[in-house]
Design a protein around this motif. Structure first.
Motif, PDB file in Angstrom:
ATOM      1  N   ASP A   1      -1.962 -25.056  -8.574  1.00 21.79           N
ATOM      2  CA  ASP A   1      -1.318 -25.463  -7.466  1.00 21.79           C
ATOM      3  C   ASP A   1      -2.074 -27.056  -7.186  1.00 21.79           C
ATOM      4  O   ASP A   1      -1.373 -28.106  -7.143  1.00 21.79           O
ATOM      5  N   VAL A   2      -3.247 -26.762  -7.074  1.00 27.92           N
ATOM      6  CA  VAL A   2      -4.037 -28.295  -6.935  1.00 27.92           C
ATOM      7  C   VAL A   2      -5.202 -28.177  -7.932  1.00 27.92           C
ATOM      8  O   VAL A   2      -5.932 -27.217  -8.042  1.00 27.92           O
ATOM      9  N   LEU A   3      -5.514 -29.362  -8.252  1.00 30.25           N
ATOM     10  CA  LEU A   3      -6.847 -29.718  -8.837  1.00 30.25           C
ATOM     11  C   LEU A   3      -7.385 -30.681  -7.960  1.00 30.25           C
ATOM     12  O   LEU A   3      -6.916 -31.625  -7.428  1.00 30.25           O
ATOM     13  N   ILE A   4      -9.103 -30.286  -7.800  1.00 31.55           N
ATOM     14  CA  ILE A   4      -9.856 -31.112  -6.999  1.00 31.55           C
ATOM     15  C   ILE A   4     -10.774 -31.733  -8.078  1.00 31.55           C
ATOM     16  O   ILE A   4     -11.328 -31.096  -8.791  1.00 31.55           O
TER      17      ILE A   4
ATOM     18  N   GLY B   1     -11.645 -27.133  -1.749  1.00 29.99           N
ATOM     19  CA  GLY B   1     -11.495 -25.974  -2.437  1.00 29.99           C
ATOM     20  C   GLY B   1     -11.404 -24.645  -1.739  1.00 29.99           C
ATOM     21  O   GLY B   1     -10.584 -23.739  -1.930  1.00 29.99           O
ATOM     22  N   MET B   2     -12.524 -24.495  -0.821  1.00 33.25           N
ATOM     23  CA  MET B   2     -12.628 -23.197  -0.099  1.00 33.25           C
ATOM     24  C   MET B   2     -11.263 -23.105   0.929  1.00 33.25           C
ATOM     25  O   MET B   2     -10.741 -22.019   0.822  1.00 33.25           O
ATOM     26  N   TYR B   3     -10.804 -24.136   1.226  1.00 36.40           N
ATOM     27  CA  TYR B   3      -9.500 -23.985   2.310  1.00 36.40           C
ATOM     28  C   TYR B   3      -8.342 -23.766   1.655  1.00 36.40           C
ATOM     29  O   TYR B   3      -7.703 -22.905   1.906  1.00 36.40           O
ATOM     30  N   LEU B   4      -8.391 -24.370   0.445  1.00 42.89           N
ATOM     31  CA  LEU B   4      -6.908 -24.039  -0.355  1.00 42.89           C
ATOM     32  C   LEU B   4      -7.041 -22.889  -1.034  1.00 42.89           C
ATOM     33  O   LEU B   4      -6.012 -22.070  -0.991  1.00 42.89           O
ATOM     34  N   ALA B   5      -8.204 -22.133  -1.209  1.00 45.05           N
ATOM     35  CA  ALA B   5      -8.163 -20.970  -1.752  1.00 45.05           C
ATOM     36  C   ALA B   5      -7.863 -19.840  -0.721  1.00 45.05           C
ATOM     37  O   ALA B   5      -7.223 -18.818  -0.731  1.00 45.05           O
ATOM     38  N   ARG B   6      -8.233 -20.088   0.615  1.00 45.04           N
ATOM     39  CA  ARG B   6      -7.821 -19.470   1.770  1.00 45.04           C
ATOM     40  C   ARG B   6      -6.506 -19.482   1.962  1.00 45.04           C
ATOM     41  O   ARG B   6      -5.702 -18.795   2.742  1.00 45.04           O
TER      42      ARG B   6
ATOM     43  N   ARG C   1      -3.730 -20.666  -2.484  1.00 47.85           N
ATOM     44  CA  ARG C   1      -3.442 -21.520  -3.503  1.00 47.85           C
ATOM     45  C   ARG C   1      -4.312 -21.332  -4.847  1.00 47.85           C
ATOM     46  O   ARG C   1      -5.248 -20.924  -4.755  1.00 47.85           O
ATOM     47  N   ARG C   2      -3.389 -21.494  -5.971  1.00 53.05           N
ATOM     48  CA  ARG C   2      -4.248 -21.427  -7.311  1.00 53.05           C
ATOM     49  C   ARG C   2      -4.996 -22.847  -7.444  1.00 53.05           C
ATOM     50  O   ARG C   2      -4.452 -23.947  -7.488  1.00 53.05           O
ATOM     51  N   VAL C   3      -6.400 -22.954  -7.119  1.00 54.47           N
ATOM     52  CA  VAL C   3      -6.983 -24.221  -7.189  1.00 54.47           C
ATOM     53  C   VAL C   3      -8.240 -24.130  -8.125  1.00 54.47           C
ATOM     54  O   VAL C   3      -8.939 -23.365  -8.286  1.00 54.47           O
ATOM     55  N   ARG C   4      -8.330 -25.508  -8.640  1.00 55.12           N
ATOM     56  CA  ARG C   4      -9.325 -25.576  -9.830  1.00 55.12           C
ATOM     57  C   ARG C   4     -10.194 -26.823  -9.223  1.00 55.12           C
ATOM     58  O   ARG C   4      -9.627 -27.770  -9.049  1.00 55.12           O
TER      59      ARG C   4
END
Length: 321
Positions: A15-18, A29-34, A37-40
């Motif tokens: 979903d999101v690359l940071i 990253g912490m917010y998106l994981a919560r 979202r599939r985030v790296r």
């Protein structure tokens, strides 16, 4: 957890690359994981927070916390909720095929595709060069500092020198005058100030030296500054080089004319975005370079991007748009 339980999208793997694992990137990253979202998070290990010896102006840490400890805590926090953190360097970034998502190429040749992107790439601080003494040890001992907002309080009533010849140096010296009556502005080469600016410094009680700096020598508790034409070096408790910093905005520039002439990303990038699906946060954007600010911007960027993805997936009430 199965990927399809975390997003309605069945296409791109993420979903999101940071890009960046400083306070802004790790918060995002912490917010998106919560948000499930599939985030790296991809970073090159050079977050400026890593060489902060101890920060005492982060809410909740009145005794201070070392930069590496803070980053370790924040990394663990993000990973616990499902964020993935990878150490590598992003070399190239572009819009995906048919303008769907974004594609990045890493230093090892690997590629990462994602629906959304957050740039938290930070800045490179323009450092002083010491003639004797180790730079990092001097920072750790507090005889060499780079952020008056972060640690000016810790040098209250000390002998403070600011190394810088222009308005930026003058403004930093005047800012530090709030903490000490003994503040001296020293030019690296020559003073580049108007008579009016000199008058303002004099009225504030800031001394201005005219001679060029020949040597900077750091000891455990003192910074010695040798000035051209003076027989003995001057002694200060701490030295602030006012050389500024360089935004790491090259990746944003690859996506279009998104940066200002100084290389900064516009301030609203954490809330309004840069492009559909692209946000930025932290020191790389124009504004106040502080850990607490970066944390707030990371949370805002993550939430705005999450909501943008929800819109793409039809998960937002029409009257909310």
């Amino acid at each position: 957890m199965k990927a399809d339980s975390r997003s309605a999208d069945e296409g791109l793997a993420l979903d999101v690359l940071i890009v960046g694992a400083g306070p802004a990137g790790l918060t995002a990253g912490m917010y998106l994981a919560r948000y499930r979202r599939r985030v790296r998070i991809v970073h090159d290990g050079s977050s400026r927070a890593l060489w902060v010896p101890r920060s005492r102006n982060i809410p909740g840490f009145p005794e201070g916390i070392a930069g590496p400890d803070l980053i370790a805590r924040m990394s663990d926090h993000a990973v616990r909720y499902g964020a993935e953190i990878v150490e590598s360097r992003v070399e190239e970034i572009a819009c995906g095929q048919n303008d769907e998502g974004f594609s990045t190429r890493l230093a090892d040749g690997a590629t990462i595709d994602a629906r959304g992107l957050i740039l938290a790439t930070g800045v490179d601080t323009n450092l002083a060069e010491l003639d004797s003494g180790d730079h990092n040890v001097a920072v750790r001992n507090g005889v060499l500092r780079y952020c008056p907002i972060c640690d000016g309080f810790e040098h209250s009533d000390e002998r403070i020198a600011v190394l810088g010849s222009d308005l930026h140096g003058a403004a930093e010296a005047m800012f530090l005058r709030q903490y000490s009556r003994d503040v001296t502005l020293i030019p690296k080469w020559q003073v580049a100030l108007t008579d009016r600016q000199r008058g303002e410094l004099a009225a504030s009680g800031v001394d201005v030296l005219e001679g060029r700096v020949l040597r900077l020598d750091a000891t455990e508790a003192t910074m010695f500054v040798t000035i051209e034409g003076e027989a003995e070096p001057r002694r200060f408790d701490t030295l602030y080089p006012a050389f500024g910093s360089t935004p790491r905005s090259e990746l944003a520039a690859m996506l279009g004319p998104l940066i200002d002439p100084k290389g900064c990303i516009p301030f609203g990038a954490f809330s309004d975005g840069l492009l559909p699906g692209v946000y930025a946060a932290g020191d790389v954007i124009e504004g106040l370079d502080q850990i607490s600010v970066a944390i707030g911007q990371g949370a805002m960027a993550a939430t705005r991007l999450h909501n943008w993805l929800r819109e793409q997936d039809g998960h937002v009430m029409a009257d909310q748009k």
